[in-house]
Design a protein around this motif. Structure first.
Motif, mmCIF file in Angstrom:
data_model
loop_
_atom_site.group_PDB
_atom_site.id
_atom_site.type_symbol
_atom_site.label_atom_id
_atom_site.label_comp_id
_atom_site.label_asym_id
_atom_site.label_seq_id
_atom_site.Cartn_x
_atom_site.Cartn_y
_atom_site.Cartn_z
ATOM 1 N N HIS A 292 1.972 19.198 4.869
ATOM 2 C CA HIS A 292 3.095 18.660 4.137
ATOM 3 C C HIS A 292 2.663 18.616 2.853
ATOM 4 O O HIS A 292 1.434 18.595 1.885
ATOM 5 C CB HIS A 292 2.417 16.966 4.580
ATOM 6 N N GLN A 293 3.863 19.125 2.801
ATOM 7 C CA GLN A 293 5.042 20.108 1.688
ATOM 8 C C GLN A 293 5.772 18.371 0.526
ATOM 9 O O GLN A 293 6.108 18.758 -0.377
ATOM 10 C CB GLN A 293 5.726 20.185 1.323
ATOM 11 N N GLY A 294 5.020 16.898 0.941
ATOM 12 C CA GLY A 294 5.750 16.185 0.202
ATOM 13 C C GLY A 294 4.929 15.402 -0.674
ATOM 14 O O GLY A 294 4.508 15.994 -1.606
ATOM 15 N N PRO A 295 5.707 15.101 -1.260
ATOM 16 C CA PRO A 295 5.158 14.150 -3.374
ATOM 17 C C PRO A 295 3.514 13.434 -3.080
ATOM 18 O O PRO A 295 3.465 12.650 -1.414
ATOM 19 C CB PRO A 295 6.108 13.630 -3.761
ATOM 20 N N GLU A 296 3.020 12.920 -4.486
ATOM 21 C CA GLU A 296 2.098 12.291 -3.906
ATOM 22 C C GLU A 296 2.470 10.435 -4.152
ATOM 23 O O GLU A 296 3.519 10.602 -5.052
ATOM 24 C CB GLU A 296 1.299 12.547 -4.490
ATOM 25 N N VAL A 297 1.642 9.841 -3.391
ATOM 26 C CA VAL A 297 2.198 8.327 -3.387
ATOM 27 C C VAL A 297 0.998 7.171 -3.477
ATOM 28 O O VAL A 297 0.404 7.316 -3.216
ATOM 29 C CB VAL A 297 3.767 7.774 -2.699
ATOM 30 N N GLY A 298 1.599 6.534 -4.781
ATOM 31 C CA GLY A 298 0.326 5.502 -4.834
ATOM 32 C C GLY A 298 0.580 3.501 -3.680
ATOM 33 O O GLY A 298 2.115 3.820 -3.926
ATOM 34 N N ILE A 299 -0.351 3.274 -3.059
ATOM 35 C CA ILE A 299 0.937 2.120 -2.480
ATOM 36 C C ILE A 299 -0.337 1.197 -3.060
ATOM 37 O O ILE A 299 -1.851 1.131 -3.227
ATOM 38 C CB ILE A 299 0.172 2.515 -1.251
ATOM 39 N N ASP A 300 -0.309 -0.188 -3.300
ATOM 40 C CA ASP A 300 -0.263 -1.559 -3.440
ATOM 41 C C ASP A 300 -0.133 -1.988 -2.466
ATOM 42 O O ASP A 300 0.872 -2.422 -2.023
ATOM 43 C CB ASP A 300 -0.493 -1.392 -5.224
ATOM 44 N N ALA A 301 -0.853 -2.908 -1.708
ATOM 45 C CA ALA A 301 -0.642 -3.590 -0.758
ATOM 46 C C ALA A 301 -0.972 -5.407 -1.075
ATOM 47 O O ALA A 301 -1.828 -5.291 -1.681
ATOM 48 C CB ALA A 301 -2.278 -3.842 0.106
ATOM 49 N N GLY A 302 -0.164 -5.885 -0.958
ATOM 50 C CA GLY A 302 0.517 -7.335 -1.633
ATOM 51 C C GLY A 302 0.686 -8.238 -0.724
ATOM 52 O O GLY A 302 1.154 -8.147 0.076
ATOM 53 N N VAL A 303 0.298 -9.858 -2.102
ATOM 54 C CA VAL A 303 0.654 -10.468 -0.565
ATOM 55 C C VAL A 303 2.210 -11.252 -0.679
ATOM 56 O O VAL A 303 2.612 -10.887 -0.227
ATOM 57 C CB VAL A 303 0.609 -12.209 -0.977
ATOM 58 N N LYS A 304 3.366 -10.696 -1.908
ATOM 59 C CA LYS A 304 4.391 -10.813 -2.561
ATOM 60 C C LYS A 304 5.433 -9.902 -1.646
ATOM 61 O O LYS A 304 6.435 -9.604 -1.516
ATOM 62 C CB LYS A 304 5.128 -10.630 -3.930
ATOM 63 N N LEU A 305 4.801 -8.913 -2.311
ATOM 64 C CA LEU A 305 5.833 -7.690 -1.771
ATOM 65 C C LEU A 305 4.760 -6.890 -0.945
ATOM 66 O O LEU A 305 3.473 -5.988 -1.269
ATOM 67 C CB LEU A 305 5.695 -7.283 -3.053
ATOM 68 N N PRO A 306 4.536 -6.819 0.405
ATOM 69 C CA PRO A 306 3.877 -5.916 1.071
ATOM 70 C C PRO A 306 2.723 -4.490 1.048
ATOM 71 O O PRO A 306 1.925 -4.771 1.110
ATOM 72 C CB PRO A 306 4.600 -6.332 2.828
ATOM 73 N N LEU A 307 4.186 -3.403 0.527
ATOM 74 C CA LEU A 307 3.789 -2.812 0.324
ATOM 75 C C LEU A 307 4.857 -2.055 -0.853
ATOM 76 O O LEU A 307 5.378 -1.904 -0.474
ATOM 77 C CB LEU A 307 4.122 -1.893 1.563
ATOM 78 N N ALA A 308 4.278 -2.108 -1.915
ATOM 79 C CA ALA A 308 4.584 -1.587 -3.129
ATOM 80 C C ALA A 308 3.754 0.741 -3.760
ATOM 81 O O ALA A 308 3.304 0.723 -3.404
ATOM 82 C CB ALA A 308 4.287 -2.804 -3.981
#
Length: 436
Positions: A187-203
């Motif tokens: 996959h040639q897509g970009p990199e992304v970091g994900i933080d799982a939260g309660v207020k915002l499910p997937l940031a």
């Protein structure tokens, strides 16, 4: 143009069954018989010395039991035995825990069909198909996905078996499918970091957050355990719970529950199952969008079991803020962070991407602009304000954590699970930088 590489892929597909009342009774009888047989096999396994444990001995004991116990006849021959031994193989290979006793009221009703050739699947309509269930007969199911049956089936593309599972919405069939597909290009897509939260499910670190739009807490501050239900369904659920409590108050100790109480419990279970299905549907759609867009997905190495432990404490050392911690634990469990990571793992691999885990400590407390950890930066659950006099950067707390997660990957800190613990390994010879 590179050489084409084929790889085997195993996955499941779940469909709803359309059963008659007589077929429902047959399925329930099979499920209860399968649970009882599982428990008896488990007891026999524990009582038998290790040197004498063998499939042939268990098979002989099962055949003798089928001759002496009438209700064993409602089950397909050897189905539970094969499922039980497969559970031990999964345990020995490290894919699952040890098989244990199945309680009557805490275990979901299920029946395994280990051989795919017994199913005899046929499509009869654009929306419906027919499947043969041993000891039950031909049953209709919802056709929502093309299956390798008929002329499309061969040695490499076929259905290897199925499992019948019952929840609050009725009986479903989960097919086990094996296919041969081309290995995806990287996959040639970009990199992304994900933080799982309660207020915002997937940031997400790039600001493309995934939010289901359902608040985690009620106006009074308590956790909303029924956020996936609409107001009418919530009102109905409240009435049913009150009705169940009223009917339960008339039951004497050790007395059997009335049929009316069981009907009320079934209605409550149906609403709960509907809410769970909506949550899983949102998770599937969100993780599919992320896997299609990004080539490298970075998440935290979270010990969720430790995060949702009770703060009650003991009599000698009682805990503090027990009610608040209980509400937070309930919110974390509702978001099902572990299931999100599981979905991302196989979906990124199917699209040619990779999923990487980084160590979790201080990702929510560190400022993603200056790199410092200062006390009091997390003013509340939703806002991060850096207390560094030279910075003062403020943003959404979950977005700040997602930026930190991606930064840890870029500097080479990757958490690799080993022997039940996370080991931090620097994968790149890049000097850590505080700011980006």
């Amino acid at each position: 143009m590179g050489e084409l590489v084929w790889e085997k892929r195993q996955f499941g597909h779940r469909a709803r069954l359309a059963l008659t009342p007589a077929q429902v009774r047959l399925m329930d009888d099979q499920a209860h018989a399968a649970r009882a047989m599982w428990n008896q096999l488990h007891d026999l396994w524990q009582m038998t010395p290790k040197c004498q444990r063998a499939l042939t001995r268990m098979d002989q004991a099962l055949r003798q039991a089928r001759k002496e116990i009438d209700w064993y006849a409602v089950l397909p021959a050897q189905a539970v035995l094969k499922t039980y031994f497969q559970a031990w193989r999964n345990c020995w290979d490290g894919r699952a825990d040890e098989p244990n006793f199945k309680a009557r009221f805490r275990t979901a009703l299920s029946v395994d069909i280990p051989q795919g050739r017994d199913l005899q699947i046929k499509r009869v309509h654009r929306r419906w198909g027919m499947v043969n269930i041993p000891k039950v007969g031909r049953v209709r199911f919802r056709w929502t996905k093309d299956l390798p049956v008929g002329k499309l089936a061969d040695r490499e593309n076929r259905i290897t078996g199925a499992r019948l599972v019952k929840d609050g919405l009725g009986w479903h069939i989960a097919f086990r499918i094996q296919t041969l597909e081309l290995k995806p290009e990287p996959h040639q897509g970009p990199e992304v970091g994900i933080d799982a939260g309660v207020k915002l499910p997937l940031a997400l670190s790039d600001g493309n957050h995934q939010d289901h739009g359902r608040p985690a807490r009620l106006p009074d501050g308590t956790a909303d355990r029924d956020k996936w239900l609409n107001p009418q369904e919530k009102a109905k659920l409240l009435r049913l719970e009150q009705r169940a409590a009223h009917r339960k108050s008339f039951r004497k100790p050790k007395e059997r529950s009335s049929n009316r109480l069981h009907v009320t419990y079934d209605q409550i279970r149906q609403l709960r199952a509907r809410a769970t299905r909506r949550a899983i549907d949102w998770q599937h759609k969100s993780t599919t969008a992320i896997a299609n867009q990004y080539g490298t997905v970075v998440v935290e190495q979270l010990q969720i079991t430790n995060m949702v432990k009770s703060a009650k404490g003991t009599i000698e050392n009682p805990g503090r803020n027990v009610a608040q911690k209980s509400g937070l634990n309930r919110s974390i469990s509702q978001e099902a962070w572990g299931r999100t990571v599981t979905l991302l793992t196989y979906k990124t691999a199917r699209n040619g991407g990779t999923l990487v885990k980084v160590p979790a400590p201080n990702t929510s407390l560190r400022c993603s602009a200056c790199g410092f950890v200062t006390p009091g930066s997390r003013e509340d659950q939703a806002t991060f304000v850096c207390k560094n006099p030279d910075c003062g950067w403020s943003a959404n707390a979950d977005w700040n954590a997602a930026r930190n997660v991606l930064h840890l990957y870029r500097i080479g800190l990757v958490a690799i699970p080993a022997a039940g613990r996370a080991v931090v390994r620097r994968t790149r010879g890049v000097k850590p930088a505080a700011a980006r």
